[in-house]
Scaffold this motif. Structure first.
Motif, PDB file in Angstrom:
ATOM      1  N   UNK A 224      28.074  34.791  17.482  1.00 35.59           N
ATOM      2  CA  UNK A 224      29.491  34.836  17.142  1.00 35.59           C
ATOM      3  C   UNK A 224      30.310  34.933  18.430  1.00 35.59           C
ATOM      4  N   UNK A 225      30.900  33.816  18.846  1.00 36.05           N
ATOM      5  CA  UNK A 225      31.752  33.794  20.026  1.00 36.05           C
ATOM      6  C   UNK A 225      33.151  33.375  19.610  1.00 36.05           C
ATOM      7  N   UNK A 226      34.102  33.638  20.463  1.00 28.92           N
ATOM      8  CA  UNK A 226      35.504  33.373  20.114  1.00 28.92           C
ATOM      9  C   UNK A 226      35.747  31.903  19.782  1.00 28.92           C
ATOM     10  N   UNK A 227      35.074  31.004  20.507  1.00 30.78           N
ATOM     11  CA  UNK A 227      35.273  29.571  20.289  1.00 30.78           C
ATOM     12  C   UNK A 227      34.183  28.952  19.425  1.00 30.78           C
ATOM     13  N   UNK A 228      33.269  29.774  18.912  1.00 33.62           N
ATOM     14  CA  UNK A 228      32.168  29.252  18.119  1.00 33.62           C
ATOM     15  C   UNK A 228      31.016  28.796  18.995  1.00 33.62           C
ATOM     16  N   UNK A 229      29.871  28.513  18.381  1.00 32.60           N
ATOM     17  CA  UNK A 229      28.671  28.131  19.124  1.00 32.60           C
ATOM     18  C   UNK A 229      28.139  26.791  18.647  1.00 32.60           C
ATOM     19  N   UNK A 230      27.728  25.973  19.615  1.00 31.69           N
ATOM     20  CA  UNK A 230      27.293  24.610  19.345  1.00 31.69           C
ATOM     21  C   UNK A 230      25.964  24.354  20.052  1.00 31.69           C
ATOM     22  N   UNK A 231      25.043  23.686  19.374  1.00 35.37           N
ATOM     23  CA  UNK A 231      23.755  23.313  19.952  1.00 35.37           C
ATOM     24  C   UNK A 231      23.228  22.128  19.150  1.00 35.37           C
ATOM     25  N   UNK A 232      21.943  21.848  19.255  1.00 37.64           N
ATOM     26  CA  UNK A 232      21.359  20.763  18.485  1.00 37.64           C
ATOM     27  C   UNK A 232      19.865  20.704  18.683  1.00 37.64           C
TER      28      UNK A 232
ATOM     29  N   UNK B 236      17.391  11.151  17.603  1.00 34.98           N
ATOM     30  CA  UNK B 236      18.519  11.656  16.820  1.00 34.98           C
ATOM     31  C   UNK B 236      18.761  13.134  17.132  1.00 34.98           C
ATOM     32  N   UNK B 237      20.023  13.553  17.015  1.00 30.39           N
ATOM     33  CA  UNK B 237      20.355  14.968  17.147  1.00 30.39           C
ATOM     34  C   UNK B 237      20.639  15.559  15.767  1.00 30.39           C
ATOM     35  N   UNK B 238      19.886  16.580  15.413  1.00 25.76           N
ATOM     36  CA  UNK B 238      20.132  17.347  14.190  1.00 25.76           C
ATOM     37  C   UNK B 238      21.062  18.483  14.582  1.00 25.76           C
ATOM     38  N   UNK B 239      22.248  18.491  14.032  1.00 27.04           N
ATOM     39  CA  UNK B 239      23.321  19.342  14.530  1.00 27.04           C
ATOM     40  C   UNK B 239      23.128  20.818  14.198  1.00 27.04           C
ATOM     41  N   UNK B 240      23.496  21.661  15.173  1.00 20.96           N
ATOM     42  CA  UNK B 240      23.565  23.120  15.022  1.00 20.96           C
ATOM     43  C   UNK B 240      24.935  23.523  15.546  1.00 20.96           C
ATOM     44  N   UNK B 241      25.831  23.943  14.656  1.00 20.37           N
ATOM     45  CA  UNK B 241      27.207  24.175  15.077  1.00 20.37           C
ATOM     46  C   UNK B 241      27.936  25.054  14.071  1.00 20.37           C
ATOM     47  N   UNK B 242      28.576  26.100  14.558  1.00 20.08           N
ATOM     48  CA  UNK B 242      29.268  27.032  13.680  1.00 20.08           C
ATOM     49  C   UNK B 242      30.611  26.476  13.215  1.00 20.08           C
TER      50      UNK B 242
ATOM     51  N   UNK C 224      25.936  31.024   8.314  1.00 21.76           N
ATOM     52  CA  UNK C 224      26.902  31.971   8.880  1.00 21.76           C
ATOM     53  C   UNK C 224      26.514  32.361  10.305  1.00 21.76           C
ATOM     54  N   UNK C 225      27.488  32.814  11.084  1.00 21.32           N
ATOM     55  CA  UNK C 225      27.225  33.324  12.416  1.00 21.32           C
ATOM     56  C   UNK C 225      26.452  34.638  12.343  1.00 21.32           C
TER      57      UNK C 225
END
Length: 223
Positions: free
Chosen positions: A92-100, A117-123, A148-149
């Motif tokens: 849980x960060x102020x701008x949200x978290x993104x990965x893949x 392919x990228x399988x998305x991980x994103x809040x 959820x975060x």
């Protein structure tokens, strides 16, 4: 009784991904043996600093743009048809978290992976509208993340033939079959290599602010 109950659950979870059933552990929970990371970009090499570390039995992704590739003991890991399982947690960060999670990709020394392919991980909070459980730029989950975060969730990917199925906590979020005349460049710029061939798994460090955790990573090759 509580301790015994927790132990039984742990034993059941371990049995569900046992080597006898064909599951290969990709992460030993202690270090990054079998994994190799690349630099961020030539323009911002400083963003890579400590992007991937092991913390409390999980791979912590934070610190900058980089990618961590599973290369295996011989450095040549490659899979075609398979099932993949992992537990993921979005910090849980102020701008949200993104990965893949990349599939059918290959080790590259720098930049974003050009293959697979990228399988998305994103809040939900992150500014990118493409959220957890989608196939990035191809078949997206938009606006709201199904996870959820600050909570561990199950991420499953199955590749069989030309079909990719993604599940979050057991629920299908993406079911995509690559067309015979598939032209990935029409889906998203610089996606010429987004095709099913064969390759390995990679985890994405997206930006310096995001914080994402991965643990219990297993893969089961399929015929």
């Amino acid at each position: 009784m509580k301790i015994a109950f927790v132990t039984l659950i742990s034993l059941f979870a371990a049995a569900s991904v046992s080597a006898e059933d064909g599951w290969i552990p990709l992460f030993n929970g202690k270090d990054l043996s079998g994994w190799k990371d690349n630099i961020a970009t030539e323009e911002k090499p400083e963003e890579k600093a400590n992007s991937f570390v092991v913390e409390d039995g999980a791979i912590k992704v934070q610190g900058g743009r980089a990618h961590l590739f599973y290369v295996g003991e011989d450095g040549k890991a490659s899979f075609k048809n398979f099932e993949f399982k992992a537990k993921v947690k979005l910090g849980s960060t102020e701008a949200g978290s993104n990965s893949g999670i990349y599939i059918h990709t290959q080790m590259e020394d720098k930049g974003w992976p050009s293959k697979g392919y990228e399988c998305q991980v994103n809040s939900t909070k992150h500014k990118d509208v493409k959220k957890t459980g989608g196939l990035y730029g191809v078949k997206d989950v938009l606006n709201t993340s199904p996870a959820a975060d600050d909570e561990w969730f199950d991420y499953e990917i199955k590749v069989e033939g030309k079909r990719i199925v993604i599940k979050i906590n057991g629920e299908v979020t993406t079911d995509f079959t690559e067309p015979d005349d598939w032209d990935p460049s029409k889906a998203l710029k610089n996606m010429d290599g987004r095709k099913l061939t064969a390759g390995t798994i990679a985890l994405q460090g997206h930006d310096p602010i995001s914080r994402v955790y991965y643990k219990d990573l297993y893969l089961k090759p399929l015929p």
